[in-house]
Design an enzyme around this catalytic site. Structure first.
Site, mmCIF file in Angstrom:
data_model
loop_
_atom_site.group_PDB
_atom_site.id
_atom_site.type_symbol
_atom_site.label_atom_id
_atom_site.label_comp_id
_atom_site.label_asym_id
_atom_site.label_seq_id
_atom_site.Cartn_x
_atom_site.Cartn_y
_atom_site.Cartn_z
ATOM 1 N N MET A 93 0.848 -1.189 0.000
ATOM 2 C CA MET A 93 0.000 0.000 0.000
ATOM 3 C C MET A 93 0.888 1.245 0.000
ATOM 4 O O MET A 93 0.443 2.337 0.366
ATOM 5 C CB MET A 93 -0.941 -0.016 1.203
ATOM 6 C CG MET A 93 -1.882 -1.223 1.159
ATOM 7 S SD MET A 93 -3.418 -1.010 2.059
ATOM 8 C CE MET A 93 -2.812 -0.747 3.696
ATOM 9 N N LYS B 274 5.333 -10.079 9.250
ATOM 10 C CA LYS B 274 4.784 -9.218 10.289
ATOM 11 C C LYS B 274 3.255 -9.289 10.299
ATOM 12 O O LYS B 274 2.640 -9.358 11.340
ATOM 13 C CB LYS B 274 5.223 -7.772 10.115
ATOM 14 C CG LYS B 274 4.799 -6.951 11.326
ATOM 15 C CD LYS B 274 5.229 -5.544 11.267
ATOM 16 C CE LYS B 274 4.246 -4.679 10.560
ATOM 17 N NZ LYS B 274 2.901 -4.641 11.165
ATOM 18 N N ASP B 275 2.669 -9.283 9.100
ATOM 19 C CA ASP B 275 1.213 -9.456 9.012
ATOM 20 C C ASP B 275 0.948 -10.956 8.884
ATOM 21 O O ASP B 275 0.582 -11.459 7.815
ATOM 22 C CB ASP B 275 0.668 -8.663 7.825
ATOM 23 C CG ASP B 275 0.828 -7.176 8.064
ATOM 24 O OD1 ASP B 275 0.439 -6.698 9.146
ATOM 25 O OD2 ASP B 275 1.391 -6.477 7.200
ATOM 26 N N HIS C 46 9.443 -3.285 3.276
ATOM 27 C CA HIS C 46 9.053 -3.491 1.873
ATOM 28 C C HIS C 46 10.284 -3.707 1.005
ATOM 29 O O HIS C 46 10.277 -4.533 0.087
ATOM 30 C CB HIS C 46 8.302 -2.268 1.332
ATOM 31 C CG HIS C 46 7.039 -1.936 2.063
ATOM 32 N ND1 HIS C 46 6.900 -0.795 2.815
ATOM 33 C CD2 HIS C 46 5.860 -2.599 2.144
ATOM 34 C CE1 HIS C 46 5.679 -0.757 3.323
ATOM 35 N NE2 HIS C 46 5.031 -1.842 2.937
ATOM 36 N N ILE D 105 11.300 -7.096 9.522
ATOM 37 C CA ILE D 105 12.463 -6.197 9.618
ATOM 38 C C ILE D 105 12.181 -5.222 10.762
ATOM 39 O O ILE D 105 11.070 -4.694 10.883
ATOM 40 C CB ILE D 105 12.685 -5.422 8.294
ATOM 41 C CG1 ILE D 105 12.833 -6.393 7.111
ATOM 42 C CG2 ILE D 105 13.899 -4.501 8.392
ATOM 43 C CD1 ILE D 105 14.060 -7.282 7.141
ATOM 44 N N SER E 30 6.681 -0.653 10.230
ATOM 45 C CA SER E 30 5.300 -0.577 9.738
ATOM 46 C C SER E 30 5.085 0.835 9.211
ATOM 47 O O SER E 30 5.619 1.799 9.775
ATOM 48 C CB SER E 30 4.333 -0.833 10.900
ATOM 49 O OG SER E 30 3.053 -0.300 10.599
ATOM 50 N N ALA F 51 4.048 3.904 0.990
ATOM 51 C CA ALA F 51 4.758 4.390 2.189
ATOM 52 C C ALA F 51 5.884 3.396 2.497
ATOM 53 O O ALA F 51 5.994 2.892 3.615
ATOM 54 C CB ALA F 51 3.808 4.573 3.362
HETATM 55 O O1 PAF Z 1 -0.030 -5.775 3.482
HETATM 56 C C1 PAF Z 1 -0.467 -4.878 2.745
HETATM 57 O O2 PAF Z 1 0.181 -3.865 2.503
HETATM 58 C C2 PAF Z 1 -1.861 -5.021 2.135
HETATM 59 O O3 PAF Z 1 -2.726 -5.657 3.003
HETATM 60 C C3 PAF Z 1 -1.844 -5.702 0.752
HETATM 61 C C4 PAF Z 1 -1.363 -7.128 0.841
HETATM 62 C C5 PAF Z 1 -0.971 -4.918 -0.199
HETATM 63 C C6 PAF Z 1 -3.275 -5.733 0.183
HETATM 64 O O4 PAF Z 1 -3.792 -4.451 0.054
#
Ligand code: PAF
Length: 275
Positions: free
Chosen positions: A30, A148-149, A37, A175, A184, A32
């Site tokens: 998403m 993390k998620d 990432h 991380i 995050s 940021a």
């Molecule tokens: O983890 C995220 O950033 C979001 O939930 C994802 C997987 C990009 C779906 O919108």
């Protein structure tokens, strides 16, 4: 270093995809972007000749009272950070959602409505909906998700399995900043004082891990210890479960997930340990 092609529409994405004939790594985000990432992008670039990043703040995974409006949108900075990837798909909402009355996906009963799914009603319906759309649009060989998620990762893995989707999900480790806080995009909401308070989260998980390494296996004792450590914190849940999110009474090494989510000020922070 490659400069990414920016794709704003599905037509542009499809045309770009037609030109890719070797394995494609896909990193859905998403935006940021932070070092978490970037570690997903790095893993993808190491394992695939081509990497596609998506940046889309998906409205359907936010509840009515959540931070969709104020979620950080930093496209230009993200593009600068994503040097080396082949392309970035950054659509507007109207590209991804053509109607207000679309088919939706329900997460599985046992894994989808506990923890985040219990607190953020409808959240995983939206996540699975957009991830399935993105997989269908991009046809990746591999897709990269952060541990993390944890619940999101497990649900996406289950969707791939249940729907026979022809791709591999690659989990990537959490991380952390130097002070231990899991990275995050929402950490920017924390004030200096809140950030200090938030450090209790990784510290508690580390202390629990130490007890487990020393041989403690009883979840009841570990839970009580953890909650004592977290006294004064606004804890949403501290949970000890297996990789299908069923609660455990005893720690099973290699098959245990410890989830800890707290609200610090107005910010919910997720962290976990894979044992
Ligand atoms: O983890 C995220 O950033 C979001 O939930 C994802 C997987 C990009 C779906 O919108």
């Amino acid at each position: 270093m490659k400069t990414p092609v920016i794709l704003k529409t599905i037509e542009e994405l499809k045309e770009w995809r037609r030109g890719i004939n070797a394995p494609l790594g896909f990193v859905p985000t998403m935006g940021a972007l932070h070092a978490g990432h970037l570690s997903l992008l790095k893993a993808s670039m190491a394992q695939n000749p081509h990497t596609l990043l998506s940046i889309f703040v998906n409205p359907t995974q936010f509840g009515a009272n959540e931070d969709f409006g104020k979620y950080p949108r930093t496209l230009q900075a993200d593009i600068a950070l994503a040097q080396g990837v082949d392309a970035i798909f950054a659509p507007e909402s109207k590209e991804m959602y053509k109607s207000d009355d679309e088919i939706t996906l329900n997460p599985p009963k046992l894994m989808g409505y506990v923890y985040e799914g219990a607190i953020r009603k409808g959240h995983f319906d939206g996540v699975l909906q957009v991830v399935l759309k993105l997989f269908n649009l991009t046809s990746p060989t591999r897709a990269y998700f952060g541990q993390k998620d944890a619940q999101q990762l497990l649900l996406v893995q289950k969707m791939v399995k249940d729907f026979f989707l022809p791709l591999e999900i690659v989990p990537c480790p959490i991380i952390r900043d130097d002070d231990g806080l899991a990275l995050s995009s929402r950490n920017i909401y924390l004030s200096k004082e809140e950030r200090q308070i938030a450090l209790k989260i990784p510290q508690t998980l580390q202390k629990i891990a130490r007890l487990i390494n020393e041989g403690e296996r009883e979840v009841g004792k570990l839970y009580e210890f953890g909650m004592r450590e977290l006294e004064g914190m606004n804890v949403d849940y501290l949970a000890f479960c297996n990789h299908t999110l069923e609660p455990l009474e005893q720690i099973i090494p290699t098959q245990t997930l410890i989830l800890l989510t707290c609200k610090v000020g107005n910010t919910r922070l997720l962290d976990n340990l894979w044992i």
